[in-house]
Every structure is written in C-alpha cells, then in structure tokens.
Motif scaffolding. Structure first.
Motif, PDB file in Angstrom:
ATOM      1  N   THR A   1       6.222  20.680 -18.913  1.00  0.00           N
ATOM      2  CA  THR A   1       5.416  21.893 -18.770  1.00  0.00           C
ATOM      3  C   THR A   1       5.989  22.946 -19.712  1.00  0.00           C
ATOM      4  O   THR A   1       7.134  22.837 -20.156  1.00  0.00           O
ATOM      5  CB  THR A   1       5.458  22.430 -17.328  1.00  0.00           C
TER       6      THR A   1
ATOM      7  N   GLU B   1       1.368  19.071 -17.706  1.00  0.00           N
ATOM      8  CA  GLU B   1       2.369  18.911 -18.749  1.00  0.00           C
ATOM      9  C   GLU B   1       1.686  19.148 -20.090  1.00  0.00           C
ATOM     10  O   GLU B   1       0.976  18.293 -20.595  1.00  0.00           O
ATOM     11  CB  GLU B   1       3.005  17.526 -18.695  1.00  0.00           C
TER      12      GLU B   1
ATOM     13  N   CYS C   1       0.492  12.431 -20.997  1.00  0.00           N
ATOM     14  CA  CYS C   1       1.207  13.304 -20.070  1.00  0.00           C
ATOM     15  C   CYS C   1       0.410  13.538 -18.794  1.00  0.00           C
ATOM     16  O   CYS C   1      -0.814  13.423 -18.778  1.00  0.00           O
ATOM     17  CB  CYS C   1       1.517  14.639 -20.742  1.00  0.00           C
TER      18      CYS C   1
END
Length: 136
Positions: free
Chosen positions: A77, A46, A42
């Motif tokens: 997120t 995030e 990610c």
C-alpha cells in the motif's frame, strides 16, 4: 434492454478495478531471473510496488564471509511503502564495508523492474561538493 445495461455496468466496473502488477522476489542475490520473471497481481488496496536492495554478509555466520547484494520486491500500500522507505533510507549509505539497505516505491504496472537504489539521494549528497570545488 436491462440485460445490456447490466452488461455495460459490469464491463465498466471491471476496467475501473484493474489491479496493479508488480515483480516479486525475496532475498535474491541479484536483480535477475526470479526478480525479473515473477509477476504478481496485487491485492485490492495495494497500489504501489516496493523494491529493496541490501548489502551484507550471508544470513548464516561464517568467518570472513564475503558481502553480497540481496534484492526483494513486493506489492504494498502507499502508506506501508512510504513508511518503510522512510525508515530504511537513513541506512542507505552504500559504504562497502558496512551493511546497508535502500528502498524504493513506485506506482504503475511492473514499475519495479529496475533497482534504483537511492540514486536521487546520492546526487543530492554529491552536488554540493561539485559546487564547492568549482569555487576553489
């Protein structure tokens, strides 16, 4: 001495900024193959994995089209994941003749391997019925 100090600071900063890994796929017909074999590191910020399962007709219109599951997984997120989950969960009915959609957020490397599909909500809906039947 300065080189070793710089090296240790660099090594510590790498361990503190390790990135989350999530399974990723988009509108797959089940939680198999691509949804279980494709992993993404990610982006910074995030910190949650988002899983979505939906039940509905094929995206193209055909007369009498059978309904099927669609599974999507991605990085997110915390704010976006919780906002999306809260907006989708009223549609999480599991009624076979209606289109529905459920979403889950989790935190931890590869935590979105399984699709949970709102099981805690189902339990909260069914539990009062058991209590009522017990006292009848």
């Amino acid at each position: 001495m300065i080189k070793w100090t710089t090296f240790f600071i660099f090594a510590i900063s790498l361990t503190l900024t390790s990135s989350l890994e999530c399974y990723v796929c988009d509108n797959q017909e089940d939680n198999a193959e691509k949804c279980l074999n494709t992993i993404k590191t990610c982006e910074q910020g995030e910190d949650y994995c988002l899983s979505e399962i939906s039940w509905g007709s094929t995206p193209y219109w055909t007369y009498g089209a059978a309904k099927q599951y669609y599974v999507s997984k991605r990085c997110s997120t915390k704010e976006k994941c919780l906002r999306y989950r809260d907006s989708v969960m009223p549609l999480c009915t599991h009624i076979w003749y209606q289109d529905w959609k459920c979403s889950e957020c989790c935190r931890g490397d590869r935590c979105n391997y399984y699709i949970i599909s709102g099981s805690s909500r189902t339990l909260l809906t069914i539990f009062p019925l058991f209590v009522l039947l017990y006292f009848l």
